[in-house]
Design an enzyme around this catalytic site. Structure first.
Site, mmCIF file in Angstrom:
data_model
loop_
_atom_site.group_PDB
_atom_site.id
_atom_site.type_symbol
_atom_site.label_atom_id
_atom_site.label_comp_id
_atom_site.label_asym_id
_atom_site.label_seq_id
_atom_site.Cartn_x
_atom_site.Cartn_y
_atom_site.Cartn_z
ATOM 1 C CG HIS A 123 -1.873 1.002 1.428
ATOM 2 N ND1 HIS A 123 -1.599 2.279 1.831
ATOM 3 C CD2 HIS A 123 -3.220 0.957 1.222
ATOM 4 C CE1 HIS A 123 -2.723 2.969 1.883
ATOM 5 N NE2 HIS A 123 -3.721 2.195 1.520
ATOM 6 C CG ASP A 200 0.650 -2.456 6.156
ATOM 7 O OD1 ASP A 200 -0.324 -2.651 6.906
ATOM 8 O OD2 ASP A 200 0.593 -1.754 5.129
ATOM 9 C CD GLN A 203 -6.849 -4.356 3.959
ATOM 10 O OE1 GLN A 203 -7.794 -5.087 4.268
ATOM 11 N NE2 GLN A 203 -7.025 -3.089 3.665
ATOM 12 C CE LYS A 226 -7.174 0.077 6.132
ATOM 13 N NZ LYS A 226 -7.977 0.485 4.972
ATOM 14 C CB CYS A 364 -3.872 3.287 -1.569
ATOM 15 S SG CYS A 364 -4.990 4.638 -1.333
HETATM 16 N N1 PLP Z 1 -1.665 -0.759 4.712
HETATM 17 C C1 PLP Z 1 -2.609 -1.462 4.087
HETATM 18 C C2 PLP Z 1 -2.304 -2.836 3.596
HETATM 19 C C3 PLP Z 1 -3.868 -0.900 3.910
HETATM 20 O O1 PLP Z 1 -4.830 -1.586 3.285
HETATM 21 C C4 PLP Z 1 -4.122 0.413 4.374
HETATM 22 C C5 PLP Z 1 -5.416 1.062 4.139
HETATM 23 O O2 PLP Z 1 -6.112 0.765 3.198
HETATM 24 C C6 PLP Z 1 -3.101 1.078 5.042
HETATM 25 C C7 PLP Z 1 -1.881 0.466 5.189
HETATM 26 C C8 PLP Z 1 -3.303 2.448 5.596
HETATM 27 O O3 PLP Z 1 -4.179 2.398 6.666
HETATM 28 P P1 PLP Z 1 -4.732 3.735 7.340
HETATM 29 O O4 PLP Z 1 -5.235 4.578 6.210
HETATM 30 O O5 PLP Z 1 -5.812 3.249 8.236
HETATM 31 O O6 PLP Z 1 -3.603 4.359 8.058
#
Ligand code: PLP
Length: 406
Positions: A123, A200, A203, A226, A364
């Site tokens: 992401h 990270d 998900q 999420k 993203c």
């Molecule tokens: N990492 C992953 C894999 C994501 O799907 C997302 C959000 O879609 C993020 C990071 C960023 O999360 P946040 O916008 O809640 O900080």
């Protein structure tokens, strides 16, 4: 135990509404999940009965709010089996957690010529903070490539690890394709080179049991929103040995021990990384979300979601002209696809007219789309409250989309 989804859905009043005259079908859970009553009620309860600034007040409400906030830290530590509760830092979300590490770890440990490894599945929030660090520290960003299924190529990863590598930062589950990465094995490989690993988990955490001790990751990040919790709150887990050595990310109240104009000394963990008044209400809301997940149990959530995913893939295959983007052997809860020769945006717009919420675009994760030479895909992402009937509705709606474009 199999979950009673019909009963469970009653806990999510938002699902019970019509959109464009049809029952809402919500398949945009990778963007954000809905919140059960228990989470919303925890928020109102906090503001009606406990609201107060924490850690520094001698009065009743402040002590009550402080206790609740610190208890929530314990709940998070238990959820991911963190060894110590001071290894849990509350942040605004995954993005801030990654920025914290990229900035603080970067300043302390990354020098010109060093290398940081990320993957082609990331992401943007696990790409851009590292690019900024590379620019500031004159380091190099290395990228683990993917294959046509959307899986990381581990032989290439192995080749990238060397004596210049200072950090590996990879996603547990891809938000654009649903690929589940073999993070335990990848962490082991990095540790053979004494390289720390940030995962990270944005998900992953809503869909599977995460055990940071078993994974042996150095950092793990996720977002409340999420996983059925509020927006604007998230978690960074970091091993004590790293967090102790890292400098503060932001300066302000709470993160200090003593301040004079000549010198400031910093507070102990976790407060060193929590400058300013924290988001107490949403931390408590996130704790309620963790309790909700724990009550359902991760195994039951995973079983239900796996069943839904296989059902959806089977049903969608009936369309001759559907192209699944991302077909990893190990995947969860995300179906990315292209339909007929229709632009993903058009498919998404018509589905919306039919009451179905999906996401379209690059999600993203633009480099993933670039790899497949696509501007974007349609993404249907699942949560525990989704049903097979909703998948049938999606299939029927896609039939309508096809007719309209015929
Ligand atoms: N990492 C992953 C894999 C994501 O799907 C997302 C959000 O879609 C993020 C990071 C960023 O999360 P946040 O916008 O809640 O900080």
């Amino acid at each position: 135990m199999s979950l009673n989804i019909e009963q469970l859905r009653k806990e999510f009043p938002i699902l019970n509404q019509t959109v464009n005259g049809r029952q809402l079908v919500y398949f945009d859970n990778a963007a954000t999940t809905h919140k059960p009553r228990s989470v919303v009620e925890r928020l109102t309860d906090y503001y009606y009965k406990e609201n107060s600034n924490i850690h520094r007040g001698a009065h009743y409400l402040s002590q009550k709010a402080t206790e609740a906030y610190e208890d929530a830290r314990k709940t998070v530590a238990t959820l991911i089996n963190a060894p110590h509760k001071h290894e849990i830092i509350f942040t605004r979300g995954t993005t801030e957690a990654i920025n914290l590490v990229a900035s603080s770890f970067g300043r302390k440990f990354i020098r010109p010529g060093d290398e940081i490894i990320i993957s082609a599945l990331e992401h943007h929030s696990n790409i851009v903070p590292w690019q900024i660090t590379c620019e500031q520290q004159q380091a190099k960003l290395k990228v683990i490539p993917i294959n046509e299924k959307g899986e990381l190529i581990l032989e290439e990863y192995k080749k990238l690890l060397n004596e210049r590598t200072r950090m590996v930062a990879i996603t547990h589950v891809s938000n654009s394709l649903g690929t589940v990465n073999p993070v335990k094995e990848m962490i082991e490989m990095a540790h053979q080179h004494d390289v720390p690993v940030l995962i990270d988990g944005a998900q992953a955490i809503p869909h599977m049991k995460v055990d940071v001790r078993e994974l042996d990751c150095d950092f793990y990040c996720f977002s409340g929103h999420k996983m059925y919790g509020p927006m604007g709150v998230g978690v960074l887990f970091g091993k004590e040995e790293w967090l102790e050595k890292m400098p503060p990310y932001q300066g302000g109240g709470e993160m200090i021990k003593e301040v004079t104009f000549e010198k400031t000394t910093y507070n102990e963990l976790p407060f060193k990384f929590e400058a300013g008044t924290p988001n107490v209400g949403d931390v408590l809301g996130m704790e309620a979300a963790i309790k909700f997940i724990s009550y359902l149990r991760h195994e039951n959530i995973a079983t239900h979601e796996k069943e839904l995913l296989s059902y959806a893939l089977e049903k969608l295959k009936q369309f001759e002209k559907i192209r699944f983007v991302g077909t990893a052997g190990n995947r969860t809860s995300v179906i990315s696809f292209l339909f007929e020769d229709i632009h993903p945006y058009d498919t998404g717009t018509i589905l919306d007219k039919l009451g179905i919420a999906v996401r379209t675009g690059h999600h993203c994760a633009q480099p993933v789309m670039d790899f497949f030479s696509l501007p974007g895909t349609v993404r249907a992402s699942l949560a525990v409250y989704n049903t097979k009937e909703e998948i049938d509705t999606l299939v029927e709606a896609l039939g309508r989309v096809r007719e309209m474009f015929a």
